[in-house]
Design an enzyme around this catalytic site. Structure first.
Site, mmCIF file in Angstrom:
data_model
loop_
_atom_site.group_PDB
_atom_site.id
_atom_site.type_symbol
_atom_site.label_atom_id
_atom_site.label_comp_id
_atom_site.label_asym_id
_atom_site.label_seq_id
_atom_site.Cartn_x
_atom_site.Cartn_y
_atom_site.Cartn_z
ATOM 1 N N GLU A 1 0.805 -1.225 0.000
ATOM 2 C CA GLU A 1 0.000 0.000 0.000
ATOM 3 C C GLU A 1 0.830 1.263 0.000
ATOM 4 O OE1 GLU A 1 -0.726 -2.683 1.685
ATOM 5 O OE2 GLU A 1 -2.705 -3.221 0.899
ATOM 6 N N HIS B 1 -11.899 -4.913 8.761
ATOM 7 C CA HIS B 1 -12.584 -4.736 7.480
ATOM 8 C C HIS B 1 -13.838 -3.889 7.653
ATOM 9 C CE1 HIS B 1 -10.058 -8.254 6.595
ATOM 10 N NE2 HIS B 1 -10.191 -7.969 5.328
#
Ligand SMILES: Cc1ncc(C[n+]2csc(CCOP(=O)(O)OP(=O)(O)O)c2C)c(N)n1
Ligand SMILES: Cc1ncc(C[n+]2csc(CCOP(=O)(O)OP(=O)(O)O)c2C)c(N)n1
Ligand SMILES: [Mg+2]
Ligand SMILES: [Mg+2]
Lengths: 355, 323, 323, 355
Positions: C60, C127
């Protein structure tokens, strides 16, 4: 050990210095010297200004490492892009940043490259194709990788170059950048400025294996050169750029050098063994280039010329105003996006013919 | 009691706890032989050895992540970021690994992360940040921010002893500028607020370096004798809501002062708390003073324009007193 | 106008802008042949090729950092985080490199970072996060959060065209649950607030998925016919302060609703704004509803206890109306 | 290519399977098989429960990879510590986590290992020396490195082990962990579970050079083994642990295997070539171990025994209550710090004698 390797690269006892690159004209060689003299002169001036209280914050320089940013940036074309770090003032000089703007930058003046927003070598002139560093090391490796990615996406024959230090090889972004560039075979040149220390931390605390081995483990060539010979650095980067432009992917170039000053102006470097400094003092990059050119060049005259330019720039910078506090909150957001410009730096004649 | 600077008090706290508890060890860049960028650990290697005063590679994610690992097998690591700004590079480990561990698995993570934070000395955009709000917004982390030498020592010891990950903000601009009496020996300061000056007319709520700005700006002689209460939060998580609300109840007027960028700052949380649970006590708007939402600039005139200062606080108090 | 799901509208916005502007390209994990974890880029490789729909390594920081590099040489990268939660791993590049570039150097960084965010489907602590407040507290980033398919498309196109780094929050729980008419062709929605429902008695301020909760909870029939105004912020940076204050002026009562953890959330900023600049218009406390400061739990009864729901909002509105 | 290497490790056509490790008794070998059967059986049951709507969220399994976590964890002692990932259910089984608690975990029940706070394989029983993973890959590599750092600091003869996938080698934390562990020579074992894919992304998009080369570039040994042979994995990790305990530093063990199911329950794996799956189906780790033991063991009886245990555990888990919503905000902060415990796992007999 890296240092020994660097020292082995040339022979300090022998007074004549061989040319390394067939791609440099005599004028180029003089230009390399002039650039290094300029970097050293500007930084010495800035240190004086710092001691006089005219440079706020702290001050970082690249004394002894002038050959790295000089040689590397000299090998890049105007249309290429550079991420310069805190020991790489010459990169800005090569790209054509006016000296008075550099001094004004250090002093936080309105006419500095960042107009007082950022300090030290945290700058880059966007019109000259340079992205100024952030402090977080080595974040700029990914920015350079991204520039190269865009060049490849658009099918352009251009390359990006980034500098970074030995210490910053320990951070994750180093890995992400090298890996990404290798997987995508991007035209990017990673110049590791191995100056033996990261602040006070010696190499042995950062790694167990020379980074050059890592280059191979990422699938790219790793080349180690004498970082105190501007011409050697130039030649390694020139070759890496040629490969990059030809689609050969990234290269890791290690320039082995020594940080001859403290990490910043306040650091007395007590942690550096005196012999180590003494050894490296013998290998001053400017003296090396002067010896190379001694037979054909009036070195004293060149030094005087450079000094005069620095004096003039200092005078201009000292007359420049401080920024207007009313502008402090301007420009957080852009109104339009203008990409980095090529600039029209004097050196660009070289790389243009190559590209 | 000896008089120490804020910085000396931090060193004292570390040393005291390292002597008392051999599980405590330090990790950071250049903290060993060099003694740290600000010399907080000067001389520590000589006393405690290289193993307990560990020079790390330049790798913030590793510093925080390995500290978590050491903590869950019984150590009490204290991590130093060279500047608070670099915690951005260890953000994920702190927020996702350390912060959520106990809630998810019942496994305690007793680490302390020291963040030399704040501006005021031309550090520029990357050496002046006050990142506390990021961590207030990350469940499972405690966040403390001392303003005095005494609390610098006591909160640090409290942080080290706390069974949770604690973000400890030490304001660089206080390091050598603030001195005060510091008790000898070992003591842990609780994570609650402190009344830095009592008063009935108005409350200023601050923490860290801004406590000093608040005190200076609200000296009675500057405000026609008004008695301004200054609350030093000391701890941001947990936040001493009772102390905040009690002061507001008493004074009915409140200025919330924060050196960080204004949006979603600690001050926003405090103001929101008051607007909800102290609403009926309010006799005026909840005034906020903070840095505008810009990177902290380098050049002194710009930096001064951005950081909240005595003048701005004084004016705000004057206006609110007259409301 | 075709009716699309929120997810289809996002795809439509991306496709529209990629057709119109060849500088636009996408980066992310598994977005190529696989079409993305949520299938937002399904079929894109076939139309635009692998170069413009780039499957990245699992990295990322590299995604954000290389996007910055590409942007400053003239591209318009759109990055997808597989889940918003993973932006913690690219946090430093976003906050320190992208966010501060223009202020420091006058160099624009036109990147868009798509963050599939939010909970409600047992995603658990990693999440389900709503990280927008971190980026609101980082100068130089714009932050938008659509609640409807029409805005999902329009704000995405606006984000891509914006010369600044824009954090685009797409709420996963809306992906397939919300449909609506979406204009064909290209349009950019401005970064300002929208009145989702007009009313005079009370204001609920929300964004993203919580707009739907707000609308459902304040249906007149649930609140004895009270006319509740629902403001959909759409953009968090810039924050449409005028729209917020105008609504408060009109209704005098306000509930600020936020799915994120409460402390230092977007809602804290909105509440603080109202407490300072809308104080004189207030006829009651600024009520906040948000998730408590806990990681979002996995198991349905726990998750439901934590995420703000219709019942809680309805009760809060009822109480405040009666205040 | 890694896969080819893995396949070369044994011969699928030959029915007899050689022993790899002299350190395993026959009972140990049966235990390896039992553990793999248990992992597969539990995950199959969980997939059924998922399809019945009893497992909330999504579901990830390690079908085809049972040998990796089984063999690796079996080589670690009770006093060692483990970070288990989403394909490593057997690690929990080996350490002694009760099967009904695992099934309750998947279903979000109050009796699950995380009591409903986290889902899937995001768990670790703190009393059994296991740290449950976070989603961010491969963050746990640093946690394991930190545990090893503490062991070294305290002079304890213990080691830490972490699993991680091929995809996660691209992230910075992989680099920071390997580098740190190598510089400090820490007793940590890094088990790379190379299952050919990271979600849909094949190896060629993650790296250009096998990770084993990287191990050397960090200054640690890299060992690649057949990840479908529990005994081969066991032996590699056993040797790595021996080195670690003896002060020899970290080892990178690559277990070459194949993810035989989709990334998660919803993923139909269309991106995986059918032949690749077919090839690997021939190399099932459970069948391999069964062939190894066929002559001396009633495999059907063992399977039945395992199945009975799973059925019983399922019944218990299904009777367990959901968590009380009133507890949703409990436990964000700890009241006291209790370090990870050793547990008293059945397998620990092996490693204790070695240590
Ligand atoms: C991510 C990060 N952590 C810490 C620092 C603080 N810091 C500034 S320079 C420096 C040493 C850098 O060493 P090296 O990469 O070798 O560069 P050099 O200064 O030697 O050129 C450190 C630790 C930083 N700039 N960035
Ligand atoms: C930092 C991070 N980014 C993205 C993801 C989303 N994600 C979950 S699993 C996965 C693939 C992981 O691949 P690999 O490491 O090979 O492990 P495997 O699932 O194959 O065992 C991805 C991208 C993640 N978990 N963590
Ligand atoms: Mg260095
Ligand atoms: Mg994989």
């Amino acid at each position: 050990m890296a240092m020994a390797m660097g020292i082995a690269g040339s022979d300090a006892a022998d007074d004549s210095v061989a040319d390394v690159s067939v791609h440099l004209t005599r004028a180029d060689r003089v230009e390399l010297l002039r650039t290094m003299l300029t970097m050293r002169g500007i930084e010495q001036r800035a240190l004086n200004l710092y001691r006089q209280g005219r440079v706020p914050g702290s001050f970082y320089d690249g004394f002894g490492q002038e050959a790295v940013s000089t040689g590397a940036t000299f090998a890049m074309a105007a249309e290429d892009r550079i991420c310069a770090l805190h020991r790489d003032l010459a990169a800005h000089v090569v790209r054509g940043t006016a000296l008075e703007r550099i001094l004004a930058q250090y002093m936080g003046r309105a006419t500095g490259v960042t107009q007082g927003r950022d300090g030290n070598v945290h700058f880059g002139d966007k019109d000259l194709g340079v992205v100024g560093m952030v402090s977080m090391l080595p974040d700029m490796m990914l920015v350079a990788t991204g520039m190269a990615m865009a060049f490849k996406l658009r099918g352009e024959a251009r390359a990006a170059l980034t500098f970074f230090g030995d210490g910053s090889t320990s951070r994750g972004d180093f890995h992400e950048a090298l890996n990404w560039a290798a997987v995508q075979r991007l035209p990017v040149i990673f110049v590791l400025e191995n100056n033996q220390f990261a602040y006070s931390t010696p190499l042995a605390k950062q790694w167990t294996v020379e980074p050059i081995e890592r280059a191979r483990a990422y699938g790219m060539p790793g080349v180690s050169v004498d970082g105190n010979d501007a011409e050697a650095v130039f030649e390694a980067v020139r070759a890496a750029r040629e490969r990059a432009i030809a689609g050969g992917g990234p290269t890791l170039v290690e320039a082995v050098t020594m940080r001859m000053h403290g990490h910043a102006a306040h650091d007395d470097m007590r942690y550096v063994p005196a012999e180590l400094l003494a050894q490296w003092r013998e290998r001053d990059p400017i003296e090396l280039q002067e010896r190379r050119l001694a037979a054909e060049l009036d070195v004293a005259a060149l030094r005087a010329e450079v000094q005069a330019a620095i004096d003039a720039a200092t005078a201009v910078a000292l007359r420049a105003p401080m920024p207007d506090p009313a502008t402090a909150t301007d420009g957080v957001f852009a109104e339009q996006a203008v990409p980095l410009g090529d600039g029209r730096a004097p050196w660009s004649g070289f790389a243009r013919t190559e590209a | 009691m000896p008089e120490l600077t804020y910085l000396q008090a931090i060193s004292d706290g570390l040393r005291t706890e390292m002597r008392a508890d051999e599980r405590v060890f330090l990790m950071g860049e250049d903290i060993g032989v060099f003694g740290g960028a600000f010399k907080v650990t000067d001389g520590f290697v000589a006393e405690f050895g290289e193993q307990r005063v560990m020079d790390t590679p330049l790798a913030e994610s590793a510093i925080v992540g390995t500290a978590v690992g050491a903590a869950v097998v019984g150590m009490r690591p204290v991590c130093e970021m060279q500047f608070a700004d670099f915690i951005s590079c260890g953000f994920d480990q702190l927020v996702n690994v350390a912060g959520k561990m106990h809630y998810r698995q019942g496994l305690a993570v007793p680490i302390t992360v020291r963040l030399p934070s704040g501006g005021g000395f031309s550090g520029g955009p990357f050496h002046s940040q006050n990142p506390e709000a990021w961590f207030m917004h990350a469940p499972g982390l405690k966040v403390v921010a001392p303003s005095t030498p005494e609390d610098a020592k006591g909160l640090l010891i409290g942080a080290i002893r706390d069974p949770n990950p604690v973000v400890y903000l030490e304001h660089k601009n206080l390091y050598r500028r603030v001195r005060g009496e510091v008790p000898e020996g070992s003591y842990a300061t609780g994570f609650d607020a402190r009344v830095a000056r009592a008063g009935d007319d108005l409350t200023v709520i601050a923490y860290g370096a801004m406590v000093h700005v608040a005190l200076e700006a609200t000296a009675p002689e500057l405000l026609d004798g008004a008695a301004v209460e200054v609350i030093d939060l000391r701890s941001l998580v947990p936040l001493d809501e009772a102390a905040i609300l009690a002061s507001v109840k008493k004074t009915s007027k409140v200025v919330v002062l924060d050196e960080a960028n204004a949006t979603c700052a600690a001050g926003a949380q405090v103001a929101a708390l008051i607007a909800e649970r102290g609403f009926e006590d309010l006799d005026g708007p909840v005034v906020r003073i903070a840095a505008p939402d810009v990177p902290i600039p380098f050049s002194p005139p710009l930096e001064q324009a951005v950081l909240p200062g005595v003048e701005r606080v004084k004016e705000a108090c004057r206006d609110l007193l007259a409301y």
